[in-house]
Design an enzyme around this catalytic site. Structure first.
Site, PDB file in Angstrom:
ATOM      1  N   SER A 165     -12.808  16.259  -2.043  1.00 32.49           N
ATOM      2  CA  SER A 165     -11.416  16.250  -1.586  1.00 32.49           C
ATOM      3  C   SER A 165     -11.047  14.846  -1.101  1.00 32.49           C
ATOM      4  O   SER A 165     -11.175  13.892  -1.866  1.00 32.49           O
ATOM      5  CB  SER A 165     -11.228  17.327  -0.510  1.00 32.49           C
ATOM      6  OG  SER A 165      -9.879  17.623  -0.302  1.00 32.49           O
ATOM      7  N   ASP A 177      -9.458  26.199  -7.525  1.00 35.19           N
ATOM      8  CA  ASP A 177      -9.414  25.047  -6.627  1.00 35.19           C
ATOM      9  C   ASP A 177      -8.002  24.507  -6.430  1.00 35.19           C
ATOM     10  O   ASP A 177      -7.130  24.650  -7.301  1.00 35.19           O
ATOM     11  CB  ASP A 177     -10.292  23.947  -7.219  1.00 35.19           C
ATOM     12  CG  ASP A 177     -10.916  23.026  -6.201  1.00 35.19           C
ATOM     13  OD1 ASP A 177     -10.272  22.721  -5.196  1.00 35.19           O
ATOM     14  OD2 ASP A 177     -12.070  22.610  -6.449  1.00 35.19           O
ATOM     15  N   HIS A 182     -12.024  25.641  -3.370  1.00 34.23           N
ATOM     16  CA  HIS A 182     -12.136  24.243  -2.962  1.00 34.23           C
ATOM     17  C   HIS A 182     -13.493  23.897  -2.345  1.00 34.23           C
ATOM     18  O   HIS A 182     -13.763  22.732  -2.086  1.00 34.23           O
ATOM     19  CB  HIS A 182     -11.019  23.934  -1.970  1.00 34.23           C
ATOM     20  CG  HIS A 182     -10.741  22.481  -1.768  1.00 34.23           C
ATOM     21  ND1 HIS A 182     -10.527  21.601  -2.809  1.00 34.23           N
ATOM     22  CD2 HIS A 182     -10.640  21.738  -0.622  1.00 34.23           C
ATOM     23  CE1 HIS A 182     -10.303  20.392  -2.319  1.00 34.23           C
ATOM     24  NE2 HIS A 182     -10.381  20.445  -1.007  1.00 34.23           N
TER      25      HIS A 182
END
Length: 267
Positions: A97, A216, A243
């Site tokens: 991320s 995701d 995620h």
């Protein structure tokens, strides 16, 4: 081994597990401000190589010593200082991320010092990410709180909370997230507004693995940007994950990372 890197801006907590002879792995957590906790399972790879986790400045056990003008440069300087402090001259770099954004910036500046790059559930353009997050949000109905809860249940972590997520939520830094990103995933008001490295992805010439969950926030469109931009990048999708595939499909995630590191080191 764990300790603190002391600098005028503050102190950064780190932990290095394992002392095997293979090239070390550094893992960069997301957020910004989400702590190392949900990456702790990566330390299972420390049976054959050093694995370094750390809490980025402002979250978890890492405390700023003064008021910080939050920017990407703050975190790049921190990573450079940690590598110098620990003598990590050549490493594999994994970022998830926001940590993937940081990994991309670090790789664009220092790719000769990296053996490989693993981009997990990440992005090359803040605007593209926010647009995809808005699209996913618009599929949901209810109050703001209900939408946020359902959004997280579908696209952040699917299933019951685990100890790593409980610890992450307890130690994360909402003020750092707000300063760097904004109030939520689909609204950018912070220092990362306008962040975009799409035009520079072709500069990356090192082995690169793109990982994401099928559900995701890093959607197929976002991953395609990375795959189209980085020469010879390969992708693995985790069908039962969103995620946090390192938590949702831990064994497959670790096996995938381990196999990629073997592949790179055998070249």
């Amino acid at each position: 081994m764990e300790g603190y890197l002391e600098r005028p801006i503050g102190r950064t907590w780190y932990r290095v597990s394992g002392n095997g002879g293979r090239t070390p792995l550094i893992a960069l957590h997301g957020g910004p401000g989400s702590t190392h906790n949900y990456f702790a399972r990566l330390e299972r790879l420390a049976d054959e190589r050093p694995v370094m986790l750390y809490d980025q400045l402002g979250c978890g056990r890492s405390e700023p010593a003064q008021e910080v003008d939050w920017s990407v440069a703050v975190f790049l300087d921190e990573l450079d200082a940690l590598r110098a402090h620990l003598g990590l001259e050549r490493v594999h770099l994994l970022g998830t991320s926001w940590g993937g954004m940081l990994a991309l910036e670090h790789a664009l500046a220092r790719q000769d010092s990296l053996a490989s790059l693993i981009l997990s559930s990440t992005l090359a353009s803040a605007a593209e990410w926010a647009a995809e997050a808005r699209r996913l949000r618009d599929e949901l109905a209810g109050s703001d709180a209900e939408v946020q809860a359902e959004f997280d249940a579908r696209h952040f972590h699917r299933g019951d909370d685990c100890l790593e997520l409980v610890r992450m939520r307890a130690e994360r830094a909402p003020d750092v997230y707000q300063a760097m990103w904004g109030p939520n995933e689909w609204t950018i008001t912070g220092a990362l507004d306008g962040w975009d490295v799409r035009a520079r992805l072709s500069e990356l010439k090192l082995p690169t693995l793109v990982l994401r969950g099928a559900h995701d926030l890093s959607t197929p469109a976002i991953a395609k940007t990375l795959l189209d931009g980085i020469p010879h990048a390969r992708e693995v999708v985790f069908d039962e994950s969103s995620h946090t595939p390192v938590l949702e499909e831990t064994e497959r995630y670790l096996a995938t990372v381990r196999a990629f590191l073997y592949y790179v080191e055998a070249r």
